[in-house]
Design an enzyme around this catalytic site. Structure first.
Site, PDB file in Angstrom:
ATOM      1  N   HIS A 174       0.860  -1.184   0.000  1.00  0.00           N
ATOM      2  CA  HIS A 174       0.000   0.000   0.000  1.00  0.00           C
ATOM      3  C   HIS A 174       0.894   1.232   0.000  1.00  0.00           C
ATOM      4  O   HIS A 174       1.688   1.457   0.927  1.00  0.00           O
ATOM      5  CB  HIS A 174      -0.936  -0.008   1.210  1.00  0.00           C
ATOM      6  CG  HIS A 174      -2.062  -0.964   1.034  1.00  0.00           C
ATOM      7  ND1 HIS A 174      -2.633  -1.676   2.049  1.00  0.00           N
ATOM      8  CD2 HIS A 174      -2.737  -1.318  -0.115  1.00  0.00           C
ATOM      9  CE1 HIS A 174      -3.610  -2.432   1.557  1.00  0.00           C
ATOM     10  NE2 HIS A 174      -3.692  -2.238   0.251  1.00  0.00           N
ATOM     11  N   ALA A 175       0.741   2.019  -1.047  1.00  0.00           N
ATOM     12  CA  ALA A 175       1.688   3.091  -1.336  1.00  0.00           C
ATOM     13  C   ALA A 175       1.875   4.083  -0.193  1.00  0.00           C
ATOM     14  O   ALA A 175       2.981   4.514   0.093  1.00  0.00           O
ATOM     15  CB  ALA A 175       1.222   3.822  -2.593  1.00  0.00           C
TER      16      ALA A 175
ATOM     17  N   ARG B 123      -3.210   4.942  -2.190  1.00  0.00           N
ATOM     18  CA  ARG B 123      -2.993   3.581  -1.681  1.00  0.00           C
ATOM     19  C   ARG B 123      -2.663   2.590  -2.808  1.00  0.00           C
ATOM     20  O   ARG B 123      -2.054   1.560  -2.609  1.00  0.00           O
ATOM     21  CB  ARG B 123      -4.290   3.158  -0.965  1.00  0.00           C
ATOM     22  CG  ARG B 123      -4.512   1.691  -0.685  1.00  0.00           C
ATOM     23  CD  ARG B 123      -5.822   1.547   0.054  1.00  0.00           C
ATOM     24  NE  ARG B 123      -6.357   0.205   0.071  1.00  0.00           N
ATOM     25  CZ  ARG B 123      -6.406  -0.561   1.169  1.00  0.00           C
ATOM     26  NH1 ARG B 123      -5.916  -0.137   2.297  1.00  0.00           N
ATOM     27  NH2 ARG B 123      -6.961  -1.752   1.121  1.00  0.00           N
TER      28      ARG B 123
ATOM     29  N   ASN C  46      -3.437  -5.333  -2.770  1.00  0.00           N
ATOM     30  CA  ASN C  46      -3.730  -6.297  -1.710  1.00  0.00           C
ATOM     31  C   ASN C  46      -5.136  -6.893  -1.831  1.00  0.00           C
ATOM     32  O   ASN C  46      -5.685  -7.434  -0.880  1.00  0.00           O
ATOM     33  CB  ASN C  46      -3.528  -5.664  -0.330  1.00  0.00           C
ATOM     34  CG  ASN C  46      -3.037  -6.685   0.684  1.00  0.00           C
ATOM     35  OD1 ASN C  46      -2.304  -7.617   0.320  1.00  0.00           O
ATOM     36  ND2 ASN C  46      -3.436  -6.548   1.945  1.00  0.00           N
ATOM     37  N   ARG C  47      -5.704  -6.764  -3.022  1.00  0.00           N
ATOM     38  CA  ARG C  47      -6.938  -7.483  -3.368  1.00  0.00           C
ATOM     39  C   ARG C  47      -6.736  -8.220  -4.701  1.00  0.00           C
ATOM     40  O   ARG C  47      -7.687  -8.718  -5.272  1.00  0.00           O
ATOM     41  CB  ARG C  47      -8.116  -6.486  -3.556  1.00  0.00           C
ATOM     42  CG  ARG C  47      -8.452  -5.661  -2.333  1.00  0.00           C
ATOM     43  CD  ARG C  47      -9.067  -6.505  -1.220  1.00  0.00           C
ATOM     44  NE  ARG C  47      -9.398  -5.686  -0.062  1.00  0.00           N
ATOM     45  CZ  ARG C  47      -8.533  -5.338   0.894  1.00  0.00           C
ATOM     46  NH1 ARG C  47      -7.265  -5.767   0.828  1.00  0.00           N
ATOM     47  NH2 ARG C  47      -8.903  -4.592   1.919  1.00  0.00           N
TER      48      ARG C  47
ATOM     49  N   HIS D 139       2.389  -3.579   6.699  1.00  0.00           N
ATOM     50  CA  HIS D 139       1.435  -2.499   6.409  1.00  0.00           C
ATOM     51  C   HIS D 139       1.424  -1.548   7.608  1.00  0.00           C
ATOM     52  O   HIS D 139       2.073  -1.766   8.603  1.00  0.00           O
ATOM     53  CB  HIS D 139       0.020  -3.069   6.288  1.00  0.00           C
ATOM     54  CG  HIS D 139      -0.251  -3.882   5.060  1.00  0.00           C
ATOM     55  ND1 HIS D 139      -1.125  -3.472   4.096  1.00  0.00           N
ATOM     56  CD2 HIS D 139       0.217  -5.090   4.654  1.00  0.00           C
ATOM     57  CE1 HIS D 139      -1.191  -4.400   3.147  1.00  0.00           C
ATOM     58  NE2 HIS D 139      -0.383  -5.391   3.455  1.00  0.00           N
TER      59      HIS D 139
ATOM     60  N   GLU E 245       0.560  -5.000  10.850  1.00  0.00           N
ATOM     61  CA  GLU E 245       0.102  -3.604  10.749  1.00  0.00           C
ATOM     62  C   GLU E 245       0.868  -2.787  11.779  1.00  0.00           C
ATOM     63  O   GLU E 245       0.663  -2.961  12.989  1.00  0.00           O
ATOM     64  CB  GLU E 245      -1.401  -3.533  11.033  1.00  0.00           C
ATOM     65  CG  GLU E 245      -2.265  -4.179   9.967  1.00  0.00           C
ATOM     66  CD  GLU E 245      -2.751  -3.172   8.926  1.00  0.00           C
ATOM     67  OE1 GLU E 245      -2.588  -1.959   9.149  1.00  0.00           O
ATOM     68  OE2 GLU E 245      -3.295  -3.618   7.899  1.00  0.00           O
TER      69      GLU E 245
END
Ligand code: 0X9
Ligand code: ZN
Length: 448
Positions: free
Chosen positions: A195-196, A253, A270-271, A323, A398
């Site tokens: 995720h950017a 993102r 991430n999907r 993340h 996370e």
């Protein structure tokens, strides 16, 4: 002489264009709204749907977990509002008597603080070095990787996995002391920055790489970690998206691939993995934060990652994908509320690793099924790692939230002051130390 002048002019123009395209968040406010009635919740849901169709994304945005509302009442949510839309926004909110207060009066102030680079950092960067007191562009990270590989060739190998959509190189670093008998050691895989905008991810991971490499032979724990385990690290996977967060939109993102059926750029990588793709927690609506891409592995970066993991699938015993920002150690399965057979082992590792992390500064973490803790979201790295590459311990980590444990993750959660990079690196290092110990104990010193 003319050539030099022309070059200078081109450089200045380039800078001017880069400046121009960078989105300014000057005067952008972040509101905290409290939704108390079903009518208010319905209203906000409609407003959120409207935002996409009216192309107000970037002007007014709902900032909640994955930009979706839950059914809970009362519920607090953040909305980011541009100065241009502020008046109209307030008119609508007041019309529904929705309670609100300004949480961030000017987003650009927060971003300026985040991107401040001290003179000493500037000097190090200009000399081709790397620091962990600022967030860095990809070119600085690339140079850092090259320096590690050149200066520590006895324990570091750098390879190129292929190119991103926009043509940047993706690198895989292997940190490990080869065994004298040539046998294969168990390995841990770490990747970051899918995720950017979650900048603390690659900052933390590069910090940990640097510690593993530069303290080898000097620090007993580090030496053991590098002797016993091979650490594979892919520090920036969504590299195009990451650069875009530096040059244009800090809070992006997604990836940067042009979509076949929409003018909206990018997908949520991430999907985008092929395990249970699109089953839950993902959409086919381009431009949303959870757009799964037009088909599984439409994003080349994801494919490069999978090829690299699959090539080493017998060796890799743990996959950690980094993340931010809800301070959680998330376990499969993430596509549905189903637990793998070895869930107890995964929990045990998570509890031990996060206990060690917490012991450093008291940073609290939740450990558990990602569906249970965050809701189902299919097509993510962790599920793919466990289901398709057979990696037993496949985990989403996370990292820190600037508002601490339990605070909801909203877009401003990704803006973590750079003073927290080193603390994040140090505490997360304790977690990977424990991971290394468990992998070594469970799988033994050699695999063949
Ligand atoms: O939603 C995500 O992709 C991750 N959270 S984030 O806020 N960083 O976007 C969590 C992914 C957890 N894993 C699965 N759902 N499989
Ligand atoms: Zn993320």
């Amino acid at each position: 002489m003319l050539k030099i002048q022309l070059c200078l002019l081109a450089l200045l123009l380039g800078l001017a264009i880069a400046e121009e395209t960078r989105k300014s968040y000057k005067g952008y406010k972040v509101y905290l709204l409290t939704l108390e009635t079903q009518a208010q919740l319905d209203f906000l849901n409609r407003m959120n749907d409207d935002l996409l169709t009216k192309d107000l994304a970037g002007e007014v945005e709902l900032w909640t977990e994955r930009n979706q509302l839950t059914k809970a009442l009362p519920q607090t949510v953040n909305m980011m509002v541009s100065p241009r839309e502020d008046k109209e926004f307030l008119r609508l909110i007041n019309g529904q008597t929705i309670q609100h207060k300004v949480e961030i009066p000017d987003l650009s102030v927060l971003l300026e603080e985040e991107s401040y680079i001290s003179p000493s950092d500037q000097r190090v960067i200009s000399e081709g070095g790397m620091t962990w007191t600022a967030y860095h562009r990809y070119s600085t990270i690339e140079r850092f990787l090259e320096t590690l590989a050149t200066n520590y060739s006895a324990i570091v190998e750098k390879s190129t996995l292929g190119k991103s959509y926009e043509g940047r190189n993706l690198y895989l670093m292997k940190i490990g002391k080869p065994r004298a008998d040539g046998k294969t050691k168990p390995a841990v895989w770490m990747d970051a920055q899918i995720h950017a905008r979650e900048w603390i991810a690659c900052a933390t991971v590069t910090y940990m790489m640097n510690k593993l490499v530069t303290e080898y032979g000097l620090n007993e724990t580090v030496t053991r970690m590098v002797d016993q385990i091979d650490w594979y690290v892919l520090p920036v996977i969504n590299v195009d998206g990451y650069e875009f967060t530096h040059t244009n939109e800090r809070l992006n993102r997604l990836t940067r691939q042009i979509n076949p059926f929409s003018s909206r750029i990018g997908a949520d990588p991430n999907r985008n993995y092929d395990h249970k793709w699109m089953l839950q927690g993902a959409t086919q609506q381009a431009g949303t934060e959870i757009y799964a891409g037009p088909f599984p592995f439409s994003e080349p970066e994801n494919l490069h990652l999978t090829e690299a993991v699959l090539q080493r699938r017998n060796q890799i015993k743990t996959l950690l994908t980094f993340h931010s920002a809800v301070q959680m150690w998330l376990l499969p399965w993430g596509y549905d509320l189903i637990y793998p057979d070895d869930y107890q082992d995964l929990m045990q590792m998570g509890v031990r690793a996060t206990d060690a992390l917490t012991a450093v500064y008291g940073t609290r973490y939740a450990v558990g099924s990602s569906t249970e803790l965050l809701g189902a979201a299919a097509g993510a790295t962790d599920d793919w790692g466990k289901a398709k590459a057979g990696v037993k311990y496949s985990v989403t980590v996370e990292l820190r939230n600037p508002r601490g444990f339990g605070a909801p993750s909203t877009a401003s959660s990704f803006i973590l002051p750079p003073e927290q990079i080193i603390p994040s690196g140090l505490e997360t290092f304790e977690a990977i130390r424990v991971v290394g110990e468990i992998v070594y104990q469970e799988f033994g010193p050699t695999l063949n």
